[in-house]
Design an enzyme around this catalytic site. Structure first.
Site, PDB file in Angstrom:
ATOM      1  N   ASN A   1      89.483  52.469 157.516  1.00 18.81           N
ATOM      2  CA  ASN A   1      89.443  53.312 156.340  1.00 18.81           C
ATOM      3  C   ASN A   1      90.792  53.179 155.635  1.00 18.81           C
ATOM      4  O   ASN A   1      91.836  53.385 156.236  1.00 18.81           O
ATOM      5  CB  ASN A   1      89.184  54.764 156.760  1.00 18.81           C
ATOM      6  CG  ASN A   1      88.998  55.686 155.584  1.00 18.81           C
ATOM      7  OD1 ASN A   1      89.844  55.758 154.711  1.00 18.81           O
ATOM      8  ND2 ASN A   1      87.896  56.415 155.587  1.00 18.81           N
TER       9      ASN A   1
ATOM     10  N   GLU B   1      83.819  50.891 157.793  1.00 18.61           N
ATOM     11  CA  GLU B   1      82.659  50.012 157.864  1.00 18.61           C
ATOM     12  C   GLU B   1      82.612  49.047 156.681  1.00 18.61           C
ATOM     13  O   GLU B   1      82.309  47.872 156.852  1.00 18.61           O
ATOM     14  CB  GLU B   1      81.362  50.843 157.915  1.00 18.61           C
ATOM     15  CG  GLU B   1      81.245  51.743 159.116  1.00 18.61           C
ATOM     16  CD  GLU B   1      81.827  53.136 158.928  1.00 18.61           C
ATOM     17  OE1 GLU B   1      81.434  54.039 159.683  1.00 18.61           O
ATOM     18  OE2 GLU B   1      82.677  53.324 158.017  1.00 18.61           O
TER      19      GLU B   1
ATOM     20  N   CYS C   1      79.012  57.605 157.595  1.00 19.99           N
ATOM     21  CA  CYS C   1      78.627  58.540 156.539  1.00 19.99           C
ATOM     22  C   CYS C   1      77.359  58.004 155.854  1.00 19.99           C
ATOM     23  O   CYS C   1      76.856  56.936 156.196  1.00 19.99           O
ATOM     24  CB  CYS C   1      79.779  58.700 155.539  1.00 19.99           C
ATOM     25  SG  CYS C   1      80.077  57.204 154.557  1.00 19.99           S
TER      26      CYS C   1
ATOM     27  N   CYS D   1      77.963  54.510 154.213  1.00 22.00           N
ATOM     28  CA  CYS D   1      77.969  53.399 155.176  1.00 22.00           C
ATOM     29  C   CYS D   1      76.620  53.242 155.872  1.00 22.00           C
ATOM     30  O   CYS D   1      76.214  52.126 156.197  1.00 22.00           O
ATOM     31  CB  CYS D   1      79.107  53.595 156.180  1.00 22.00           C
ATOM     32  SG  CYS D   1      80.736  53.548 155.375  1.00 22.00           S
TER      33      CYS D   1
ATOM     34  N   ASP E   1      87.305  63.150 152.069  1.00 26.13           N
ATOM     35  CA  ASP E   1      86.694  61.936 152.613  1.00 26.13           C
ATOM     36  C   ASP E   1      85.205  62.106 152.851  1.00 26.13           C
ATOM     37  O   ASP E   1      84.429  61.184 152.620  1.00 26.13           O
ATOM     38  CB  ASP E   1      87.399  61.526 153.915  1.00 26.13           C
ATOM     39  CG  ASP E   1      86.976  60.160 154.395  1.00 26.13           C
ATOM     40  OD1 ASP E   1      87.241  59.181 153.671  1.00 26.13           O
ATOM     41  OD2 ASP E   1      86.384  60.058 155.483  1.00 26.13           O
TER      42      ASP E   1
END
Length: 164
Positions: A59, A72, A97, A100, A160
């Site tokens: 990230n 990812e 998430c 992703c 995020d």
């Protein structure tokens, strides 16, 4: 057999192997690099089913001021174009998430190994319903790394995951 029965069958057949932990270790190293850079500690890697590493990423939302650079997606981009993603395993320190999870479904990645889903469960139930094998290793290291980050940076974490 309905989708629920298929998912239960997949989950019952999953055997956690040392190979999965080795794969997760690659993602954990990326998460630690991200943390060392001042970012959110989420790492990911893509492997062929034979264990060959294709790419790794982390990230970088904070580091690059770019909300689309999740662990990812960073690993996915670094892998380059693939003819097929069916024989690729996505490994990530945290449950993917929705963004992703969509990438995983769109490109037909069949197996996702996650370090943990305690701090965030993301789209794992949706992935399972879409016949994607999700293997949660429930890594104490992944849980504590992110838990400590969230405690120190709640505003960044909420940004995020899209929480107000």
């Amino acid at each position: 057999m309905n989708k629920s029965e298929i998912n239960n069958t997949i989950e019952m057949k999953t055997v956690i192997t040392p190979k999965y932990q080795q794969m997760l270790n690659t993602a954990i190293q990326e998460a630690q690099k991200g943390l060392d850079e001042g970012g959110i500690p989420i790492g990911a890697a893509l492997f062929l089913t034979d264990g060959t590493l294709l790419s790794k990423g982390r990230n970088r939302r904070i580091q690059h001021n770019d909300p689309s650079i999740h662990g990812e997606t960073d690993a996915f981009r670094k892998a380059g174009r693939q003819r097929s993603y069916a024989n690729i395993i996505m490994v990530t320190t945290l449950a993917p998430c929705w963004y992703c999870s969509g990438l995983i479904k769109q490109f037909k990645i069949r197996t996702v190994i996650i370090g943990e889903s305690v701090n965030f469960s993301g789209g794992i139930e949706w992935l399972k319903k879409n016949e994607i094998e999700v293997i949660d290793l429930q890594s104490a290291e992944c849980i504590s790394m992110l838990e400590n980050y969230i405690q120190r940076n709640p505003d960044i974490w909420n940004e995020d995951i899209g929480e107000d």
